[in-house]
Design a protein around this motif. Structure first.
Motif, PDB file in Angstrom:
ATOM      1  N   ASN A 105       2.351  14.202  26.650  1.00  0.00           N
ATOM      2  CA  ASN A 105       3.308  13.813  25.612  1.00  0.00           C
ATOM      3  C   ASN A 105       2.876  14.332  24.249  1.00  0.00           C
ATOM      4  N   ALA A 106       1.569  14.431  24.037  1.00  0.00           N
ATOM      5  CA  ALA A 106       1.075  14.997  22.772  1.00  0.00           C
ATOM      6  C   ALA A 106       1.514  16.448  22.617  1.00  0.00           C
ATOM      7  N   ASP A 107       1.553  17.195  23.726  1.00  0.00           N
ATOM      8  CA  ASP A 107       2.009  18.587  23.683  1.00  0.00           C
ATOM      9  C   ASP A 107       3.487  18.650  23.299  1.00  0.00           C
ATOM     10  N   ILE A 108       4.265  17.741  23.839  1.00  0.00           N
ATOM     11  CA  ILE A 108       5.700  17.709  23.549  1.00  0.00           C
ATOM     12  C   ILE A 108       5.938  17.375  22.080  1.00  0.00           C
ATOM     13  N   LEU A 109       5.229  16.376  21.581  1.00  0.00           N
ATOM     14  CA  LEU A 109       5.372  15.995  20.172  1.00  0.00           C
ATOM     15  C   LEU A 109       4.929  17.133  19.256  1.00  0.00           C
ATOM     16  N   TRP A 110       3.851  17.826  19.635  1.00  0.00           N
ATOM     17  CA  TRP A 110       3.356  18.981  18.862  1.00  0.00           C
ATOM     18  C   TRP A 110       4.406  20.070  18.783  1.00  0.00           C
ATOM     19  N   ALA A 111       4.998  20.424  19.929  1.00  0.00           N
ATOM     20  CA  ALA A 111       6.006  21.491  19.959  1.00  0.00           C
ATOM     21  C   ALA A 111       7.241  21.096  19.156  1.00  0.00           C
ATOM     22  N   ALA A 112       7.677  19.852  19.313  1.00  0.00           N
ATOM     23  CA  ALA A 112       8.858  19.396  18.579  1.00  0.00           C
ATOM     24  C   ALA A 112       8.611  19.424  17.069  1.00  0.00           C
ATOM     25  N   ASN A 117      11.729  10.250  23.235  1.00  0.00           N
ATOM     26  CA  ASN A 117      12.810  10.890  22.486  1.00  0.00           C
ATOM     27  C   ASN A 117      13.076  10.178  21.166  1.00  0.00           C
ATOM     28  N   GLU A 118      12.918   8.874  21.136  1.00  0.00           N
ATOM     29  CA  GLU A 118      13.062   8.156  19.870  1.00  0.00           C
ATOM     30  C   GLU A 118      11.982   8.594  18.884  1.00  0.00           C
ATOM     31  N   ALA A 119      10.781   8.864  19.403  1.00  0.00           N
ATOM     32  CA  ALA A 119       9.697   9.320  18.525  1.00  0.00           C
ATOM     33  C   ALA A 119       9.972  10.725  17.986  1.00  0.00           C
ATOM     34  N   ILE A 120      10.568  11.586  18.813  1.00  0.00           N
ATOM     35  CA  ILE A 120      10.883  12.957  18.393  1.00  0.00           C
ATOM     36  C   ILE A 120      12.102  12.971  17.482  1.00  0.00           C
ATOM     37  N   ALA A 121      13.087  12.128  17.794  1.00  0.00           N
ATOM     38  CA  ALA A 121      14.383  12.141  17.113  1.00  0.00           C
ATOM     39  C   ALA A 121      14.977  13.550  17.114  1.00  0.00           C
ATOM     40  N   PRO A 122      15.189  14.147  18.299  1.00  0.00           N
ATOM     41  CA  PRO A 122      15.742  15.503  18.344  1.00  0.00           C
ATOM     42  C   PRO A 122      17.152  15.522  17.761  1.00  0.00           C
ATOM     43  N   TRP A 128      16.133  24.591  22.922  1.00  0.00           N
ATOM     44  CA  TRP A 128      16.289  23.584  23.976  1.00  0.00           C
ATOM     45  C   TRP A 128      14.981  23.517  24.756  1.00  0.00           C
ATOM     46  N   PHE A 129      14.525  22.324  25.078  1.00  0.00           N
ATOM     47  CA  PHE A 129      13.346  22.226  25.940  1.00  0.00           C
ATOM     48  C   PHE A 129      13.435  20.972  26.802  1.00  0.00           C
ATOM     49  N   GLY A 130      12.868  21.092  27.999  1.00  0.00           N
ATOM     50  CA  GLY A 130      12.931  20.012  28.958  1.00  0.00           C
ATOM     51  C   GLY A 130      11.765  19.048  28.815  1.00  0.00           C
ATOM     52  N   ILE A 131      12.090  17.781  28.704  1.00  0.00           N
ATOM     53  CA  ILE A 131      11.099  16.711  28.808  1.00  0.00           C
ATOM     54  C   ILE A 131      11.181  16.124  30.215  1.00  0.00           C
ATOM     55  N   GLU A 132      12.402  15.878  30.635  1.00  0.00           N
ATOM     56  CA  GLU A 132      12.762  15.357  31.960  1.00  0.00           C
ATOM     57  C   GLU A 132      12.308  13.917  32.131  1.00  0.00           C
ATOM     58  N   SER A 133      11.024  13.641  32.027  1.00  0.00           N
ATOM     59  CA  SER A 133      10.538  12.262  32.064  1.00  0.00           C
ATOM     60  C   SER A 133       9.500  12.072  30.966  1.00  0.00           C
ATOM     61  N   GLY A 134       9.587  10.938  30.278  1.00  0.00           N
ATOM     62  CA  GLY A 134       8.611  10.634  29.243  1.00  0.00           C
ATOM     63  C   GLY A 134       7.341  10.031  29.794  1.00  0.00           C
ATOM     64  N   SER A 135       7.308   9.780  31.093  1.00  0.00           N
ATOM     65  CA  SER A 135       6.110   9.254  31.737  1.00  0.00           C
ATOM     66  C   SER A 135       5.214  10.408  32.157  1.00  0.00           C
ATOM     67  N   GLU A 136       4.047  10.521  31.555  1.00  0.00           N
ATOM     68  CA  GLU A 136       3.126  11.606  31.927  1.00  0.00           C
ATOM     69  C   GLU A 136       2.777  11.545  33.410  1.00  0.00           C
ATOM     70  N   ALA A 179      13.319  26.975  25.982  1.00  0.00           N
ATOM     71  CA  ALA A 179      11.890  27.267  25.880  1.00  0.00           C
ATOM     72  C   ALA A 179      11.068  26.216  26.624  1.00  0.00           C
ATOM     73  N   ARG A 180       9.779  26.456  26.700  1.00  0.00           N
ATOM     74  CA  ARG A 180       8.799  25.500  27.225  1.00  0.00           C
ATOM     75  C   ARG A 180       7.917  25.036  26.073  1.00  0.00           C
ATOM     76  N   VAL A 181       7.580  23.761  26.059  1.00  0.00           N
ATOM     77  CA  VAL A 181       6.809  23.239  24.927  1.00  0.00           C
ATOM     78  C   VAL A 181       5.438  23.892  24.847  1.00  0.00           C
ATOM     79  N   GLU A 182       4.891  24.327  25.987  1.00  0.00           N
ATOM     80  CA  GLU A 182       3.571  24.951  25.964  1.00  0.00           C
ATOM     81  C   GLU A 182       3.541  26.223  25.118  1.00  0.00           C
TER      82      GLU A 182
END
Length: 485
Positions: free
Chosen positions: A360-367, A400-405, A339-347, A317-320
């Motif tokens: 990154n807020a969108d990624i954390l929201w989706a997770a 990824n540490e913040a998400i802890a997938p 499964w979703f791609g972050i690829e880089s944690g640097s916006e 999926a896509r986090v959006e």
């Protein structure tokens, strides 16, 4: 004048009633693919197997897979040549991903030496993205430059009709490039299968061992205590991430329409029910490039899946699009993992270099949305990309540490020819010789050692920095990953 009757010997007489019928043309097709990580099922070959099985039932089919996790005596080019010498197939069809081309060439050469009359056909991303390079290899006779169903069907029909050597035919075969005896190439136009239901569903019987698919290591990411079978609801992805081959495919098919395709839901559900019954499936893994191309389609599919199939499953999926409502609907249908791609944690890097604009807020929201309804999360991440700094990669680890997938996955960047990020690397002279590029996305994790696939450069990581962040990500995997039912 008196006519004289001459009695001919019996051996001279024409016996129409016992004349032997013309021999029916027969074909023997072998399929092969390269599996450095050990997954012993290739979806493109399952597609072609279903086609041949339905439309050409008298064509003999066999599989000679190259599984690099087996002992060398069971996967070496010499072993492969021995199998091809036994089979002597009329056609040997390889499905090849671009990073595997370097290793696969030795097997192609070995096959041609073992059976010179065998026509060797290469398809998959390698042939699609780099057709000139692929067809130029001396042992390759043909390549498929797009979807393979109709081209492969047309090829077999010509061969069965006995129209002579396809390499000398004047008329091109749509979707195939065929090398002529003088080395020139007869180039057919690219083919796109716009209606997936016009052809059979993938047929996994090619990969069976003793009538079962169990024990083949098909799933790399799923829970290992369940029998998992892959499936697809469609093909194509509308996004243009700079590191992904899909961007190149979207450009290839621009204006043709129909690139984003889905199976009809009722027919797909019937097929999933058949697979469930035939193989005692316990979990489906949907291998679509992007499952959620059409949210309305996905929601309708979930309802039918819950009603008729009722097994846990995973999707890409896509986090959006991972809203609370969507995650709840997916979970109710049995979604176990997204499964979703972050690829880089640097916006900054993700937007400027990768063409991905989510924050990154969108990624954390989706997770969190997935976690709230009990869906496990698997993240994809890449390190070692052009102009990615150590600080960028550390942001990937921190996010990824913040998400802890439930499953953290990371790959060493492999330049894929034709993609925008490859062009950046080429333009900035960051490419290293192809034979020095790792062909295995998981090699670093498997070997516990991390090596850049591009040149060291200003604005990027040093080899020591790359090894360090790779080791730190591996350590996070070991203490974090806990994907299970």
């Amino acid at each position: 004048m008196e006519l004289v009757k001459i009695k001919l010997p019996a051996s001279w007489r024409l016996r129409r009633d016992t004349a032997a019928p013309a021999a029916e043309p027969r074909l023997n097709v072998a399929f092969s693919f390269y599996a450095p990580e050990g997954a012993q099922l290739a979806m493109p070959l399952a597609v072609l197997n279903g086609l041949v099985k339905q439309r050409f039932p008298k064509v003999e089919r066999s599989l000679v897979a190259i599984n690099k996790t087996l002992p060398e005596a069971e996967h070496s080019p010499a072993w492969f040549a021995g199998r091809i010498a036994q089979l002597k197939p009329d056609v040997l069809a390889f499905s090849c991903m671009s990073p595997h081309w370097r290793e696969l060439r030795a097997y192609i050469d070995a096959a041609k030496q073992a059976s010179p009359t065998t026509k060797i056909l290469v398809g998959g991303y390698q042939a699609i993205l780099t057709p000139d390079e692929t067809i130029a290899h001396p042992s390759v006779d043909m390549i498929c430059i797009g979807d393979g169903e109709q081209p492969f069907s047309d090829l077999l029909e010509r061969m069965l009709a006995g129209r002579g050597d396809v390499s000398t035919a004047v008329e091109a075969i749509t979707g195939l490039w065929v090398k002529r005896p003088d080395g020139t190439v007869n180039k057919g136009e690219r083919y796109l299968n716009e209606n997936l239901c016009d052809f059979p569903f993938p047929d996994y019987s090619l990969f069976e061992r003793n009538g079962t698919l169990r024990g083949l290591g098909i799933s790399v990411f799923g829970p290992q205590d369940k029998f998992i079978l892959p499936a697809m609801t469609g093909r194509g992805c509308p996004y243009k991430c700079t590191y992904c081959s899909n961007t190149t495919l979207l450009e290839m098919y621009k204006g043709e329409g129909g690139y984003i395709r889905k199976y009809e839901i009722d027919k797909l559900i019937d097929e999933l029910a058949r697979l469930k019954a035939s193989y005692a499936v316990e979990y489906f893994e949907f291998w679509d490039e992007l499952f959620m191309v059409d949210v309305k389609y996905a929601v309708k599919f979930f309802k039918e899946y819950e009603r008729a199939i009722g097994l846990p499953f995973s999707i890409n999926a896509r986090v959006e699009r991972m809203s609370p409502d969507f995650c709840q609907t997916a979970r109710s249908a049995g979604c176990h993992t997204i499964w979703f791609g972050i690829e880089s944690g640097s916006e900054r890097y993700r937007e400027q270099r990768l063409g991905r604009k989510m924050k990154n807020a969108d990624i954390l929201w989706a997770a969190q949305n997935a976690r709230d309804v009990g869906i496990q999360r698997l993240t994809f991440n890449i390190i070692g990309m052009p102009f990615e700094t150590l600080a960028d990669a550390e942001e990937t680890l921190a996010l990824n540490e913040a998400i802890a997938p439930e499953f953290f996955h990371f790959f060493t960047y492999i330049p894929l020819e034709g993609t925008p990020l490859y062009e950046v690397a080429r333009r900035e002279q960051l490419l290293i010789p192809k034979d020095n590029v790792s062909s295995d996305y998981l090699a670093g994790r498997r070997l516990h050692g991390y090596r850049l696939n591009i040149r060291e450069h200003a604005g990027g990581m040093t080899p020591d920095e790359f090894r360090d962040i790779g080791n730190r990500m591996e350590a996070f995997q070991l203490r974090n990953n806990r994907l299970a039912l």
